[in-house]
Design an enzyme around this catalytic site. Structure first.
Site, PDB file in Angstrom:
ATOM      1  N   PHE A 411       0.900  -1.014  -7.297  1.00  0.00           N
ATOM      2  CA  PHE A 411      -0.387  -0.559  -6.836  1.00  0.00           C
ATOM      3  C   PHE A 411      -0.941   0.726  -7.609  1.00  0.00           C
ATOM      4  O   PHE A 411      -0.118   1.591  -8.040  1.00  0.00           O
ATOM      5  CB  PHE A 411      -0.615  -0.267  -5.313  1.00  0.00           C
ATOM      6  CG  PHE A 411       0.138   1.024  -4.841  1.00  0.00           C
ATOM      7  CD1 PHE A 411      -0.625   2.287  -4.726  1.00  0.00           C
ATOM      8  CD2 PHE A 411       1.401   1.008  -4.560  1.00  0.00           C
ATOM      9  CE1 PHE A 411       0.045   3.268  -4.361  1.00  0.00           C
ATOM     10  CE2 PHE A 411       2.137   2.074  -4.097  1.00  0.00           C
ATOM     11  CZ  PHE A 411       1.349   3.158  -3.969  1.00  0.00           C
ATOM     12  N   CYS A 412      -2.169   1.117  -7.685  1.00  0.00           N
ATOM     13  CA  CYS A 412      -2.650   2.346  -8.404  1.00  0.00           C
ATOM     14  C   CYS A 412      -3.757   2.570  -7.722  1.00  0.00           C
ATOM     15  O   CYS A 412      -4.220   2.061  -6.616  1.00  0.00           O
ATOM     16  CB  CYS A 412      -2.532   2.172 -10.041  1.00  0.00           C
ATOM     17  SG  CYS A 412      -3.966   0.689 -10.405  1.00  0.00           S
ATOM     18  N   THR A 413      -4.537   3.391  -8.453  1.00  0.00           N
ATOM     19  CA  THR A 413      -5.701   4.011  -7.774  1.00  0.00           C
ATOM     20  C   THR A 413      -6.942   3.122  -7.925  1.00  0.00           C
ATOM     21  O   THR A 413      -7.497   2.691  -6.558  1.00  0.00           O
ATOM     22  CB  THR A 413      -6.345   5.463  -8.643  1.00  0.00           C
ATOM     23  OG1 THR A 413      -5.385   6.441  -8.407  1.00  0.00           O
ATOM     24  CG2 THR A 413      -7.829   5.793  -7.994  1.00  0.00           C
TER      25      THR A 413
END
Length: 772
Positions: A411-413
């Site tokens: 996951f990331c932003t």
């Protein structure tokens, strides 16, 4: 030890330097060297500006027993690496202008394999690197390769000449064939991009019928923050950028959009009145922006009120820029993004976090993880990187001994970084069960808010605009890096050579003046003392241009308003001392017509118009591209209408206005003051001289010709972070690019036989240029 040499870099950390006598430094960054020495109590005997290669070549020939320490994080670049040749190729200014190539695409390094350099292979590499050259196909125009200078007639048309140019370390330039007339080139430059489809292009450029009847020019309502991205081949990024500006500006949308051959990445602020129009513009069957038809819009869960936006706008303008990549990954070989793991919806992700056999990979940087992260049964393994380029080695280290069939959750932003990370895990590391969160944490937080879940993400999200963070829960996970107390404030070290991103509490920020350490605080104090020394204040006190002194009440009011509206850019104002110099030059020349390129809020404009005392100026023409700054300037110009010389404010890009002046055969100006985009100084200078916009006895004043980085003037910087494809140290890099551009301009003027040049060390330097 006979000699110690030190090449400074903001991120360099030398663990031990021991010597007992003053040392001579050779460096490409003297200011950083002095700062380094000051912080460690070292005595500097001399500091000379010279490149690494020239120093090493000189010393290896003249100093037999050389001992040195280098602070560089990489070896000096070699021109020949194994069985390949490296050539630096630039587009000549005339060719670049005709092809409408962005500044970021004006140069490239071409690698030619083989034991001997091949002109044929170099040409093939050039056509692959500079895709804009394809626009010349089917035209009578053709380009040639020259060495040393963009206007050189020394053609490189054989393998032997190519090798000679390489041995001489001469830069190579692509330029139009000298036999082609300027009129043919100008005709090509003026023609529309698609001459065979002008009618279709004009029809596509009509605003959609569902747009608001009146163009929005102000933001006086709630704001929806949103982002979108898409990896899709884009043949002409600049053409797409032009269309996006046409469609988004009438909706009063602000933000940053990056376009590259690999796709598009955007984060924007949208007024609620414009949100429906934007959705319809980008819907699946929309004919307006086919590259983005059906793109997923990642909406923030919380709206920004008009008051919040006015107090701290996430974005002040709409910036659409063309890049090499929308995510700067640092990889030499592109990834196959069609194999980038399986995308999980927020609901699927919510359940997947309870899998105890899964590995949870946070692709974000360490400061983002400190602000907030996911909690669940999955084994969390954050990468703790400082930049996105470090991701690949971190992934290899974290997953080195894991079976390739283990479940990996990434996951990331906003989701864009996970696409490349998941592709790397599948393409390069061979993992078979890679999954990623669709839309990133922003999408998950919005869905949790809508569904009423207890979010498994705790803390705040780091966002890539002026807000810097937005809370998901009230949990405070991050700690002050200085005292370890709970803290949420994200900022950058105020000492520009360091400028690292950090989390710091209000108490430590006040105690250390916004710096990360006492050493950086001392460096900041030294730089500030140098930048605003007593001589400046003495000069201001002793200057007198009118009965009231120098700074009239209207100028003081303008300065106060500029500091209020533009706190991070207020240092760009001319100020009393420089304003007095501009006024004095106008009087000495008895100038009647003045042209100012770069108004900002109008301080220098008012000085020319007579705010510092009487002069002979009859008309001041000024040009400003920033609409917010132009609005402020116009407000003050109206206040002095009829009291000072008439002021004509032109809004738009400097080059567009100059071209309009040329087409209208405007009379030459007695005084031209250039204070616009430093990277285009050479273009403006050549245009002014080529088209005789400066009168025979006039003067061209150019500001910031001794530009150096300004220490401590930004509370924090508008960073284009890795989410948008830029290295985290953007401010230091931008300062270096501006310094290089200004130096290139000074050298360009020095070599121009048509003019004389005198540089005055006033503030950031003021150049006075006149015809010979």
């Amino acid at each position: 030890m006979r000699l110690l040499m030190l090449w400074m870099s903001p991120c360099t950390q030398l663990k031990a330097v021991a010597f007992a006598q003053p040392v001579a430094f050779w460096t490409s960054s003297p200011s950083k060297t002095f700062c380094f020495a000051f912080r460690r109590g070292l005595k500097v005997a001399a500091c000379r500006r010279r490149s690494q290669r020239s120093v090493l070549r000189h010393l290896s020939a003249n100093v037999p027993d050389l001992a040195y320490v280098t602070g560089s994080t990489r070896e000096p670049e070699r021109e020949f690496q194994g069985a390949q040749w490296v050539f630096r190729v630039y587009l000549a200014p005339q060719l670049r202008a005709a092809l409408r190539v962005a500044a970021s695409d004006r140069k490239g390094r071409i690698f030619v394999p083989g034991t001997e350099p091949s002109l044929e292979l170099l040409r093939k590499g050039i056509w692959e690197r500079f895709s804009a050259l394809q626009r010349l196909e089917g035209t009578p125009l053709h380009v040639v390769l020259v060495a040393h200078r963009p206007d050189s007639l020394e053609l490189v048309d054989s393998d032997a000449l190519l090798k000679e140019a390489w041995q001489a370390k001469a830069p190579l330039y692509l330029r139009f064939d000298p036999q082609i007339s300027d009129s043919m080139i100008e005709e090509f430059r003026q023609r529309p991009r698609n001459t065979d489809g002008v009618r279709e292009r004009q029809r596509a450029r009509m605003l959609p019928p569902f747009y608001p009847a009146k163009e929005l020019d102000a933001v006086d309502e709630d704001i929806q923050m949103l982002s979108f991205y898409r990896f899709v081949p884009i043949a002409e990024p600049e053409e797409l950028a032009s269309r996006l500006r046409f469609y988004l500006k009438p909706l009063a949308i602000r933000g940053r959009i990056y376009i590259a051959p690999e796709g598009i990445n955007a984060q924007v602020a949208v007024p609620l009145r414009s949100l429906d129009a934007l959705k319809r513009l980008l819907e699946a069957e929309s004919p307006y922006l086919v590259e983005l038809a059906g793109v997923y819009l990642n909406l923030d869960p919380q709206l920004l009120s008009a008051a919040q936006f006015a107090a701290q706008p996430p974005f002040r303008n709409l910036h659409i820029r063309c890049r090499q990549k929308i995510v700067a990954d640092g990889l030499k070989e592109p990834l196959d993004l069609t194999q980038a793991g399986r995308e999980l919806s927020p609901a699927e992700w919510h359940q997947a976090l309870e899998d105890p056999h899964a590995i949870l990979i946070d692709v974000r940087n360490d400061y983002e993880t400190q602000l907030g992260t996911f909690f669940g049964s999955a084994e969390a393994r954050p990468l703790n990187t400082r930049t996105y380029r470090e991701t690949w080695k971190a992934l290899e280290a974290r997953l080195a001994n894991e079976p390739r069939d283990r479940r990996i959750l990434t996951f990331c932003t906003g989701g864009i970084r996970c696409v490349k990370a998941a592709a790397y895990l599948e393409n390069r590391l061979g993992f078979q069960r890679v999954e990623r969160l669709a839309g990133g944490v922003v999408s998950y937080a919005a869905e949790a808010h809508r569904q009423g879940w207890d979010p498994k993400f705790k803390g705040s999200i780091y966002v890539f605009d002026e807000r810097l963070k937005t809370p998901v829960t009230n949990d405070i996970l991050s700690r002050c890096e200085t005292c370890s107390a709970p803290a949420l404030d994200v900022l950058h070290c105020a000492h520009v050579p360091c400028h690292r991103r950090m989390i710091q509490c209000a108490r430590c920020r006040h105690r250390l003046s916004g710096c990360c350490s006492p050493e950086c605080q001392r460096g900041l104090e030294l730089a500030l003392a140098s930048a605003s020394n007593e001589l400046h204040w003495y000069a201001q006190t002793m200057s007198r241009t009118a009965p009231w002194g120098t700074e009239a009440p209207i100028l003081r009011e303008l300065a106060a308003e500029t500091h209020r509206k533009f706190p991070q850019a207020a240092h760009m104002m001319s100020g009393p001392v420089q304003g007095a110099v501009l006024h004095a030059v106008a009087r000495l020349l008895r100038a009647q017509r003045v042209l100012e390129l770069g108004t900002f809020t109008g301080y220098a404009t008012l000085c020319f118009a007579g705010a510092m005392g009487p002069n002979h100026v009859q008309t001041v023409v000024t040009v400003e591209q920033d609409p917010n700054a132009a609005d402020t300037a116009e407000q003050f110009f109206k206040c002095v209408a009829g009291q000072l010389a008439p002021i004509e404010l032109h809004r738009g890009a400097v080059l567009d206005v100059l071209e309009r002046f040329r087409d209208q055969a405007v009379a030459p100006f007695d005084l031209i003051y250039l204070d616009a985009d430093k990277r285009r100084y050479i273009t403006y200078f050549d245009f002014i001289l080529d088209h005789r916009l400066l009168s025979p006895n006039g003067a061209l004043l150019v500001d910031n010709v001794l530009f150096r980085p300004v220490y401590g003037k930004q509370k924090h910087a508008q960073m284009e972070d890795v989410e948008f494809g830029e290295h985290a140290e953007r401010i230091a890099l931008r300062s270096r690019k501006l310094m290089d551009a200004v130096h290139a301009f000074n050298q360009h003027v020095l070599e121009d036989a048509r003019v004389t040049q005198v540089i005055l060390p006033i503030r950031d330097g003021l150049s006075i240029i006149q015809w010979r």
